[in-house]
Design an enzyme around this catalytic site. Structure first.
Site, mmCIF file in Angstrom:
data_model
loop_
_atom_site.group_PDB
_atom_site.id
_atom_site.type_symbol
_atom_site.label_atom_id
_atom_site.label_comp_id
_atom_site.label_asym_id
_atom_site.label_seq_id
_atom_site.Cartn_x
_atom_site.Cartn_y
_atom_site.Cartn_z
ATOM 1 N N ASN A 262 45.753 36.574 34.070
ATOM 2 C CA ASN A 262 44.861 35.534 33.540
ATOM 3 C C ASN A 262 45.099 35.319 32.042
ATOM 4 O O ASN A 262 45.380 36.260 31.298
ATOM 5 C CB ASN A 262 43.387 35.824 33.846
ATOM 6 C CG ASN A 262 42.894 37.164 33.347
ATOM 7 O OD1 ASN A 262 43.633 38.124 33.283
ATOM 8 N ND2 ASN A 262 41.618 37.220 32.992
ATOM 9 N N GLU B 233 43.325 33.427 28.882
ATOM 10 C CA GLU B 233 42.089 32.770 28.437
ATOM 11 C C GLU B 233 42.325 31.961 27.162
ATOM 12 O O GLU B 233 43.377 32.039 26.526
ATOM 13 C CB GLU B 233 40.994 33.828 28.254
ATOM 14 C CG GLU B 233 40.674 34.505 29.591
ATOM 15 C CD GLU B 233 39.502 35.465 29.529
ATOM 16 O OE1 GLU B 233 39.020 35.778 28.435
ATOM 17 O OE2 GLU B 233 39.057 35.889 30.614
ATOM 18 N N CYS C 263 43.376 31.521 35.802
ATOM 19 C CA CYS C 263 43.326 32.790 36.534
ATOM 20 C C CYS C 263 44.735 33.337 36.790
ATOM 21 O O CYS C 263 45.720 32.581 36.844
ATOM 22 C CB CYS C 263 42.662 32.584 37.895
ATOM 23 S SG CYS C 263 40.918 32.171 37.819
ATOM 24 N N GLU D 16 45.985 34.495 39.585
ATOM 25 C CA GLU D 16 46.583 34.000 40.829
ATOM 26 C C GLU D 16 47.316 32.683 40.589
ATOM 27 O O GLU D 16 48.445 32.480 41.040
ATOM 28 C CB GLU D 16 45.497 33.756 41.898
ATOM 29 C CG GLU D 16 44.756 35.006 42.357
ATOM 30 C CD GLU D 16 43.530 35.335 41.506
ATOM 31 O OE1 GLU D 16 43.535 35.066 40.285
ATOM 32 O OE2 GLU D 16 42.571 35.874 42.072
ATOM 33 N N CYS E 46 38.620 33.495 42.841
ATOM 34 C CA CYS E 46 37.602 32.446 42.667
ATOM 35 C C CYS E 46 37.876 31.284 43.628
ATOM 36 O O CYS E 46 38.956 31.194 44.232
ATOM 37 C CB CYS E 46 37.588 31.954 41.215
ATOM 38 S SG CYS E 46 38.928 30.818 40.816
ATOM 39 N N CYS F 4 41.066 29.175 42.956
ATOM 40 C CA CYS F 4 42.305 29.845 43.371
ATOM 41 C C CYS F 4 42.455 29.814 44.886
ATOM 42 O O CYS F 4 43.548 29.606 45.407
ATOM 43 C CB CYS F 4 42.341 31.284 42.855
ATOM 44 S SG CYS F 4 42.659 31.367 41.080
HETATM 45 N N1 THU Z 1 39.889 35.678 37.002
HETATM 46 C C1 THU Z 1 41.124 35.755 37.564
HETATM 47 O O1 THU Z 1 42.141 35.706 36.867
HETATM 48 N N2 THU Z 1 41.204 35.885 38.903
HETATM 49 C C2 THU Z 1 40.139 36.106 39.719
HETATM 50 O O2 THU Z 1 40.345 36.308 40.909
HETATM 51 C C3 THU Z 1 38.775 36.087 39.178
HETATM 52 C C4 THU Z 1 38.653 35.689 37.751
HETATM 53 C C5 THU Z 1 39.802 35.599 35.542
HETATM 54 C C6 THU Z 1 39.382 34.293 34.952
HETATM 55 C C7 THU Z 1 38.850 34.748 33.622
HETATM 56 O O3 THU Z 1 39.931 34.883 32.712
HETATM 57 C C8 THU Z 1 38.287 36.119 33.876
HETATM 58 O O4 THU Z 1 38.884 36.569 35.093
HETATM 59 C C9 THU Z 1 36.773 36.168 33.998
HETATM 60 O O5 THU Z 1 36.331 35.245 34.911
#
Ligand code: THU
Length: 159
Positions: A61, A63, A72, A74, A111, A114
């Site tokens: 991920n 940000e 994310c 994935e 999420c 994804c």
């Molecule tokens: N996130 C992911 O990368 N994958 C997931 O399956 C759940 C959430 C990330 C998005 C964000 O950077 C952080 O986790 C908090 O939501």
């Protein structure tokens, strides 16, 4: 009125009982958590996928101060794979996550956005994607994203 019950299939597996190549993919997903840029949530997610040609690609991920601009783990892995190997279906996708206490005990679950993206890839190649969701106390093993997204929406639903 009629009640509709939808059944989904998820197996809870021990890491050690999984085939070697699935253990390898999960290990790559765990390793990929180190590549996460989670400056805001401090939730570090790694993804690793295996293409049909056997190649493994990882994602983490990423940000951003402008929150919606992040992505994310994935989707970073999936989009990179599709951009580099547009003719290759994804065979398996593994995901792991850690916070300040370390790797999550319970399997991390993707999420909704994804899940929708994984569904598009299944539909694009007409080929199910096996999904492995890592937790230190067990791994969720799923044979298709359809089990994570009942009543899903794909191209065909517009016809
Ligand atoms: N996130 C992911 O990368 N994958 C997931 O399956 C759940 C959430 C990330 C998005 C964000 O950077 C952080 O986790 C908090 O939501």
């Amino acid at each position: 009125m009629k009640n509709i019950k939808i059944e989904i299939g998820i197996k809870l597996c021990d890491f050690t009982e999984l085939p070697k190549e699935e253990q390898e993919l999960l290990t790559e997903a765990i390793r990929a958590t180190d590549n996460s840029y989670a400056n805001y949530s401090k939730f570090y997610v790694g993804a690793a996928l295996r293409l049909n040609n056997g190649k493994i690609m990882i994602g983490a991920n990423q940000e951003n101060a402008a929150f919606p601009s992040g992505l994310c783990a994935e989707r970073t892995a999936i989009f990179a794979a599709q951009a580099n190997y547009p003719d290759q279906p994804i065979r398996t996708l593994a995901v792991a996550a850690k916070n300040s206490d370390g790797l999550l005990k319970q399997p991390v679950t993707p999420c909704g956005a994804c899940r929708q993206v994984i569904l598009e890839i299944e539909d694009r190649y007409k080929s199910p994607i096996r999904i492995l969701l890592y937790g230190t106390e067990g791994v969720y093993c799923i044979d298709s994203v359809k089990d994570l997204l009942p009543l899903s929406f794909i191209d065909e639903n517009m016809r």
